[in-house]
Design a protein around this motif. Structure first.
Motif, PDB file in Angstrom:
ATOM      1  N   TYR A  14       0.864  -1.182   0.000  1.00  9.87           N
ATOM      2  CA  TYR A  14       0.000   0.000   0.000  1.00  9.87           C
ATOM      3  C   TYR A  14       0.897   1.226   0.000  1.00  9.87           C
ATOM      4  N   CYS A  15       0.616   2.161  -0.894  1.00  5.68           N
ATOM      5  CA  CYS A  15       1.454   3.346  -1.012  1.00  5.68           C
ATOM      6  C   CYS A  15       0.681   4.592  -0.598  1.00  5.68           C
ATOM      7  N   TYR A  16       1.291   5.383   0.278  1.00  7.17           N
ATOM      8  CA  TYR A  16       0.681   6.627   0.744  1.00  7.17           C
ATOM      9  C   TYR A  16       1.633   7.782   0.422  1.00  7.17           C
ATOM     10  N   LYS A  17       1.177   8.704  -0.432  1.00  6.94           N
ATOM     11  CA  LYS A  17       1.976   9.872  -0.784  1.00  6.94           C
ATOM     12  C   LYS A  17       1.719  10.973   0.256  1.00  6.94           C
ATOM     13  N   GLN A  18       2.807  11.528   0.802  1.00  8.87           N
ATOM     14  CA  GLN A  18       2.707  12.520   1.869  1.00  8.87           C
ATOM     15  C   GLN A  18       3.705  13.648   1.642  1.00  8.87           C
ATOM     16  N   LYS A  24       9.542   5.827   3.675  1.00  8.00           N
ATOM     17  CA  LYS A  24       9.465   4.949   4.834  1.00  8.00           C
ATOM     18  C   LYS A  24       8.728   3.673   4.439  1.00  8.00           C
ATOM     19  N   ILE A  25       9.295   2.515   4.800  1.00  5.87           N
ATOM     20  CA  ILE A  25       8.671   1.228   4.509  1.00  5.87           C
ATOM     21  C   ILE A  25       8.365   0.527   5.828  1.00  5.87           C
ATOM     22  N   SER A  26       7.123   0.120   5.982  1.00  2.00           N
ATOM     23  CA  SER A  26       6.698  -0.568   7.204  1.00  2.00           C
ATOM     24  C   SER A  26       6.149  -1.943   6.836  1.00  2.00           C
ATOM     25  N   VAL A  27       6.572  -2.967   7.584  1.00  2.00           N
ATOM     26  CA  VAL A  27       6.099  -4.329   7.356  1.00  2.00           C
ATOM     27  C   VAL A  27       5.668  -4.916   8.692  1.00  2.00           C
ATOM     28  N   GLY A  32       0.440  -5.258   6.843  1.00  2.00           N
ATOM     29  CA  GLY A  32       1.180  -5.770   5.698  1.00  2.00           C
ATOM     30  C   GLY A  32       2.324  -4.844   5.337  1.00  2.00           C
ATOM     31  N   VAL A  33       2.541  -4.625   4.040  1.00  2.00           N
ATOM     32  CA  VAL A  33       3.625  -3.749   3.567  1.00  2.00           C
ATOM     33  C   VAL A  33       3.027  -2.385   3.240  1.00  2.00           C
ATOM     34  N   GLU A  34       3.512  -1.365   3.918  1.00  2.00           N
ATOM     35  CA  GLU A  34       3.064   0.002   3.670  1.00  2.00           C
ATOM     36  C   GLU A  34       4.262   0.862   3.292  1.00  2.00           C
ATOM     37  N   VAL A  35       4.071   1.690   2.286  1.00  2.00           N
ATOM     38  CA  VAL A  35       5.130   2.582   1.806  1.00  2.00           C
ATOM     39  C   VAL A  35       4.642   4.019   1.922  1.00  2.00           C
ATOM     40  N   TYR A  36       5.399   4.843   2.621  1.00  2.00           N
ATOM     41  CA  TYR A  36       5.089   6.265   2.765  1.00  2.00           C
ATOM     42  C   TYR A  36       6.146   7.035   1.970  1.00  2.00           C
TER      43      TYR A  36
END
Length: 242
Positions: A14-18, A24-27, A32-36
């Motif tokens: 999941y990708c979140y544009k900020q 930042k990558i969170s697992v 799950g896998v989140e990308v900021y």
């Protein structure tokens, strides 16, 4: 849903544009896998960066899988306790001369009747599916009741609210306004279910996990961090049913 490949493995994220300077990558087991990523970062460059991080992401996912498989599965024998809405209810299994199994909840306990000739493996396989069906049917009613209250508070209404099998997420809110919740959450305490519901409803207002988003969650559920911590510590226990 965007993804990258690492060898023969497909990694969805999941990708979140900020408004931020770095990626930042969170697992974790919950999300799950989140990308900021910075809102002005080119998608091609982001994909390149994620490909470089793929070995690390894959390792983290494998570690989560090992944690999940460490949870002992339910055996579906008499006396065993099955979770529902944060409480545990005993199971009673009867073996009788019948062609098909039955499963119900009555007077504070689960009651199953199975063919006398069945092996324990057959009992476990069939009763697990019966229990999942029961969770999804009865749990959805409870969740919709809870969601209706918070929808009124937040002034939102999802296009649909469904329970689904989601191995690495407790909930998902799509751009179209559909909310999908992991059916396993019906095993959790009500306060935890409320947090997951509010979390996804808040995404109908703010798609990203930014300050405004968490302010909405906090205003609606002042003690939401307790529920979030419960999921971090005990969430893996909800995988006792496959």
């Amino acid at each position: 849903m965007p993804y990258i490949t690492y060898g023969t493995t497909t990694i969805y994220y999941y990708c979140y544009k900020q408004i931020r300077k770095d990626v930042k990558i969170s697992v974790d087991l919950v999300n799950g896998v989140e990308v900021y990523a910075p809102e002005n970062l080119d998608d091609f460059k982001l994909t390149q960066l994620l490909q470089q991080k793929a070995p690390w992401i894959s390792q983290k996912l494998q570690e989560l899988h090992e944690v999940k498989t460490a949870v002992p599965p339910k055996e579906f024998v008499s006396g065993e306790k099955l979770p529902y809405l944060g409480r545990h209810y005993r199971l009673k299994v009867y073996k009788e001369a019948i062609p098909n199994p039955s499963f119900k909840f009555k007077q504070g306990r689960f009651i199953a009747t199975v063919p006398r000739a069945w092996s324990q493996d057959q009992i476990q396989e069939h009763l697990e599916q019966k229990l999942i069906h029961w969770y999804r049917e009865h749990g959805l009613k409870k969740i919709k009741e809870r969601a209706k209250e918070y929808q009124s508070m937040l002034g939102v209404e999802p296009r649909s609210l469904q329970l689904r099998t989601q191995h690495k997420r407790w909930g998902t809110c799509t751009p179209n306004g559909d909310i999908y919740l992991n059916w396993r959450i019906v095993m959790a305490p009500i306060r935890v279910i409320d947090y997951i519901i509010v979390h996804e409803l808040a995404h109908l207002i703010v798609p990203e996990h930014n300050d405004k988003f968490w302010r909405i969650v906090r205003t609606t559920l002042p003690n939401y961090k307790e529920a979030k911590e419960w999921l971090r510590v005990h969430g893996v226990e909800l995988h006792c049913i496959d």
